[in-house]
Design a protein around this motif. Structure first.
Motif, PDB file in Angstrom:
ATOM      1  N   TYR A  60     -25.750  -9.441   5.592  1.00  0.00           N
ATOM      2  CA  TYR A  60     -26.775  -9.751   4.597  1.00  0.00           C
ATOM      3  C   TYR A  60     -26.215 -10.746   3.579  1.00  0.00           C
ATOM      4  CZ  TYR A  60     -29.089  -5.824   6.747  1.00  0.00           C
ATOM      5  OH  TYR A  60     -29.684  -4.989   7.673  1.00  0.00           O
ATOM      6  N   LEU A  61     -26.981 -11.806   3.343  1.00  0.00           N
ATOM      7  CA  LEU A  61     -26.618 -12.818   2.357  1.00  0.00           C
ATOM      8  C   LEU A  61     -27.670 -12.839   1.267  1.00  0.00           C
ATOM      9  CD1 LEU A  61     -25.780 -15.832   4.743  1.00  0.00           C
ATOM     10  CD2 LEU A  61     -24.325 -13.878   4.151  1.00  0.00           C
ATOM     11  N   MET A  62     -27.243 -13.157   0.053  1.00  0.00           N
ATOM     12  CA  MET A  62     -28.200 -13.263  -1.048  1.00  0.00           C
ATOM     13  C   MET A  62     -28.004 -14.574  -1.784  1.00  0.00           C
ATOM     14  SD  MET A  62     -28.684  -9.460  -2.648  1.00  0.00           S
ATOM     15  CE  MET A  62     -30.180 -10.036  -3.466  1.00  0.00           C
ATOM     16  N   VAL A  63     -29.141 -15.243  -2.047  1.00  0.00           N
ATOM     17  CA  VAL A  63     -29.137 -16.530  -2.728  1.00  0.00           C
ATOM     18  C   VAL A  63     -30.167 -16.484  -3.837  1.00  0.00           C
ATOM     19  CG1 VAL A  63     -29.512 -19.007  -2.469  1.00  0.00           C
ATOM     20  CG2 VAL A  63     -28.446 -17.711  -0.611  1.00  0.00           C
ATOM     21  N   GLY A  64     -29.800 -16.952  -5.005  1.00  0.00           N
ATOM     22  CA  GLY A  64     -30.712 -16.962  -6.142  1.00  0.00           C
ATOM     23  C   GLY A  64     -31.512 -18.251  -6.218  1.00  0.00           C
ATOM     24  N   ALA A  65     -32.366 -18.320  -7.261  1.00  0.00           N
ATOM     25  CA  ALA A  65     -33.152 -19.529  -7.499  1.00  0.00           C
ATOM     26  C   ALA A  65     -33.024 -19.855  -8.992  1.00  0.00           C
ATOM     27  CB  ALA A  65     -34.600 -19.322  -7.079  1.00  0.00           C
TER      28      ALA A  65
ATOM     29  N   HIS B  77     -33.597 -14.215  -0.294  1.00  0.00           N
ATOM     30  CA  HIS B  77     -33.677 -15.450  -1.081  1.00  0.00           C
ATOM     31  C   HIS B  77     -34.688 -15.275  -2.205  1.00  0.00           C
ATOM     32  CE1 HIS B  77     -33.552 -19.633  -2.116  1.00  0.00           C
ATOM     33  NE2 HIS B  77     -32.895 -19.975  -1.009  1.00  0.00           N
ATOM     34  N   GLU B  78     -34.245 -15.415  -3.427  1.00  0.00           N
ATOM     35  CA  GLU B  78     -35.154 -15.371  -4.563  1.00  0.00           C
ATOM     36  C   GLU B  78     -36.138 -16.538  -4.469  1.00  0.00           C
ATOM     37  OE1 GLU B  78     -35.079 -15.567  -9.462  1.00  0.00           O
ATOM     38  OE2 GLU B  78     -33.251 -15.989  -8.307  1.00  0.00           O
ATOM     39  N   PRO B  79     -37.428 -16.312  -4.677  1.00  0.00           N
ATOM     40  CA  PRO B  79     -38.387 -17.421  -4.591  1.00  0.00           C
ATOM     41  C   PRO B  79     -38.282 -18.333  -5.805  1.00  0.00           C
ATOM     42  CG  PRO B  79     -39.501 -15.429  -5.304  1.00  0.00           C
ATOM     43  CD  PRO B  79     -38.090 -15.026  -4.972  1.00  0.00           C
ATOM     44  N   TYR B  80     -38.588 -19.594  -5.592  1.00  0.00           N
ATOM     45  CA  TYR B  80     -38.652 -20.543  -6.691  1.00  0.00           C
ATOM     46  C   TYR B  80     -40.071 -20.518  -7.225  1.00  0.00           C
ATOM     47  CZ  TYR B  80     -38.153 -24.856  -9.372  1.00  0.00           C
ATOM     48  OH  TYR B  80     -38.107 -25.780 -10.393  1.00  0.00           O
TER      49      TYR B  80
ATOM     50  N   GLN C 165     -39.786  -8.521  -0.067  1.00  0.00           N
ATOM     51  CA  GLN C 165     -39.323  -7.266  -0.633  1.00  0.00           C
ATOM     52  C   GLN C 165     -38.709  -7.525  -2.008  1.00  0.00           C
ATOM     53  OE1 GLN C 165     -36.252  -5.240   1.639  1.00  0.00           O
ATOM     54  NE2 GLN C 165     -36.871  -3.233   0.873  1.00  0.00           N
ATOM     55  N   ASP C 166     -38.968  -6.640  -2.944  1.00  0.00           N
ATOM     56  CA  ASP C 166     -38.344  -6.748  -4.262  1.00  0.00           C
ATOM     57  C   ASP C 166     -36.830  -6.820  -4.098  1.00  0.00           C
ATOM     58  OD1 ASP C 166     -38.417  -6.263  -7.356  1.00  0.00           O
ATOM     59  OD2 ASP C 166     -36.967  -4.811  -6.551  1.00  0.00           O
ATOM     60  N   MET C 167     -36.187  -7.679  -4.888  1.00  0.00           N
ATOM     61  CA  MET C 167     -34.755  -7.912  -4.708  1.00  0.00           C
ATOM     62  C   MET C 167     -33.933  -6.639  -4.851  1.00  0.00           C
ATOM     63  SD  MET C 167     -32.155 -10.579  -6.622  1.00  0.00           S
ATOM     64  CE  MET C 167     -33.042 -12.035  -6.080  1.00  0.00           C
TER      65      MET C 167
ATOM     66  N   ILE D  40     -37.917 -12.869   1.399  1.00  0.00           N
ATOM     67  CA  ILE D  40     -38.188 -13.421   0.075  1.00  0.00           C
ATOM     68  C   ILE D  40     -38.104 -12.261  -0.919  1.00  0.00           C
ATOM     69  CG2 ILE D  40     -39.827 -14.671  -1.365  1.00  0.00           C
ATOM     70  CD1 ILE D  40     -38.673 -16.255   1.017  1.00  0.00           C
ATOM     71  N   THR D  41     -37.235 -12.426  -1.930  1.00  0.00           N
ATOM     72  CA  THR D  41     -36.918 -11.296  -2.811  1.00  0.00           C
ATOM     73  C   THR D  41     -37.216 -11.627  -4.279  1.00  0.00           C
ATOM     74  OG1 THR D  41     -34.620 -12.089  -2.890  1.00  0.00           O
ATOM     75  CG2 THR D  41     -35.138 -10.360  -1.285  1.00  0.00           C
ATOM     76  N   PRO D  42     -38.472 -11.510  -4.689  1.00  0.00           N
ATOM     77  CA  PRO D  42     -38.778 -11.674  -6.113  1.00  0.00           C
ATOM     78  C   PRO D  42     -38.204 -10.512  -6.917  1.00  0.00           C
ATOM     79  CG  PRO D  42     -40.711 -10.907  -4.930  1.00  0.00           C
ATOM     80  CD  PRO D  42     -39.658 -11.181  -3.898  1.00  0.00           C
ATOM     81  N   ILE D  43     -38.061 -10.726  -8.205  1.00  0.00           N
ATOM     82  CA  ILE D  43     -37.531  -9.687  -9.083  1.00  0.00           C
ATOM     83  C   ILE D  43     -38.672  -9.156  -9.939  1.00  0.00           C
ATOM     84  CG2 ILE D  43     -35.867  -9.159 -10.904  1.00  0.00           C
ATOM     85  CD1 ILE D  43     -34.222 -11.559  -9.913  1.00  0.00           C
ATOM     86  N   GLY D  44     -39.073  -7.927  -9.684  1.00  0.00           N
ATOM     87  CA  GLY D  44     -40.126  -7.309 -10.466  1.00  0.00           C
ATOM     88  C   GLY D  44     -41.467  -7.999 -10.306  1.00  0.00           C
TER      89      GLY D  44
END
Length: 367
Positions: free
Chosen positions: A305-310, A183-186, A259-261, A214-218
């Motif tokens: 595995y599921l992926m959800v953006g923010a 899940h990308e963090p907000y 972990q990084d996305m 929790i998967t932040p990008i960069g």
């Protein structure tokens, strides 16, 4: 008053007088006692000419009433008297090939418990009828309602007791525990990040998913991430405490990692991966394929595995590594705090009937 009761009604607390007034409108000559002896949630009805037809009319006309019990036997509030009354009542009313349960509610002070009554009456009913006991989904229910010195007995169809879990329902939490959600963090203003974190934390714990990553990008703002994570943990904890108190089973507490996305995706190349983004195919179009992917993965002992953006969304480059990219509500932009719940509900809808059809086999892999 207590000796001539014909019908017992139950309702939400505080609605007793409302129910009583509607009953009097239906039949002004009946006697109605809302919350007798200050017993909330109950209305007693007496002096009814045809109690069975009047009970049906109440069911049709008064939605404030939750349950309607026609009193079919009245006796003293002691176990020997209740047992004897139950024997007379069930004879020729419950067949040997049917199942039954006993439900007892006590109001007032007594030298025995509701369970004591259930056991004694259950043994008597089984002896008289030869029927089998089924506490989960009985054909008939012998209802014993004890109000101070009187006991009122009724027989009702088991279908009138609504249950959350029925034989044709599959407990979805067993499947969700096989899910790992990236899940990308907000990340935004601190208050917003924290609030969104608590909502997502409660969301993942509600569904008891196996793990939340929790998967932040960069590179991201550490302070905003800190408050988001703080919210996630608080949300999980608050929902978990409620579940522990109210569920009659073991509750799984969601584990959280970071972990990084892109590294998350790289770590799971070749594994079942479903991305939920508006650019994907409508869930209705690929429902069969998604269901087969999940069920076959469970049978092989694999995680899904599921992926959800923010705010940013899942980068389109990741779509190449997904088994499916899914849009659960075409044309609708779903806010971050509802995104995962929407995805899990969509998954439940497309796989539930298949899980029920294969229940015995599936259960072997989930033990």
């Amino acid at each position: 008053m207590l000796s001539n009761v014909d019908i017992i009604l139950t309702c939400r607390l505080g609605m007793e007088r409302v129910v009583a007034s509607y009953v009097k409108e239906l039949s002004p000559e009946v006697e109605v006692y809302p919350a007798p002896f200050n017993l909330m949630g109950m209305v007693l009805v007496a002096n009814v000419k045809d109690k069975y037809s009047f009970a049906e009319e109440i069911k049709r006309r008064i939605p404030e009433v939750e349950k309607v019990f026609v009193v079919e036997a009245v006796t003293r509030a002691d176990i020997p008297s209740i047992v004897e009354a139950s024997k007379n009542l069930v004879r020729n009313r419950i067949a040997p090939n049917e199942s039954f349960a006993v439900r007892t509610t006590r109001r007032g002070k007594h030298g025995f418990t509701s369970i004591d009554v259930n056991v004694a009456v259950g043994a008597a009913v089984k002896e008289v009828t030869g029927a089998r006991v089924d506490l989960e989904n009985p054909d008939k229910v012998v209802v014993v309602q004890i109000v101070h010195d009187y006991a009122y007995l009724s027989i009702v169809p088991g279908s009138e007791f609504y249950r959350k879990m029925k034989p044709y329902k599959f407990p979805m939490y067993k499947i969700f525990r096989r899910f790992v959600v990236g899940h990308e963090p907000y990340l935004g203003p601190i208050d917003a990040s924290y609030t969104m974190g608590t909502r997502i934390g409660r969301e993942v714990q509600t569904y008891e998913i196996g793990e939340l990553v929790i998967t932040p990008i960069g590179s991201v703002d550490a302070n905003a991430l800190y408050h988001f994570l703080r919210g996630v943990f608080e949300g999980i904890e608050s929902r978990y405490e409620v579940q522990k108190r109210s569920y009659g089973r073991e509750v799984h507490k969601v584990q959280v990692s970071l972990q990084d996305m892109h590294q998350f995706v790289r770590s799971h190349i070749g594994e079942p991966l479903i991305v939920f983004e508006p650019e994907g195919e409508p869930i209705s179009k690929i429902a069969t394929e998604v269901a087969e992917l999940i069920i076959n993965s469970v049978k092989r002992g694999k995680k899904v595995y599921l992926m959800v953006g923010a705010r940013e969304g899942v980068p389109t480059g990741i779509f190449r590594y997904a088994s499916y990219v899914v849009d659960v509500a075409p044309g609708i932009v779903i806010s971050t705090d509802y995104a995962l719940a929407s995805a899990l509900i969509a998954i439940s809808t497309v796989i539930h009937e298949k899980l029920v059809a294969q229940r015995e086999e599936i259960d072997k892999y989930l033990e």
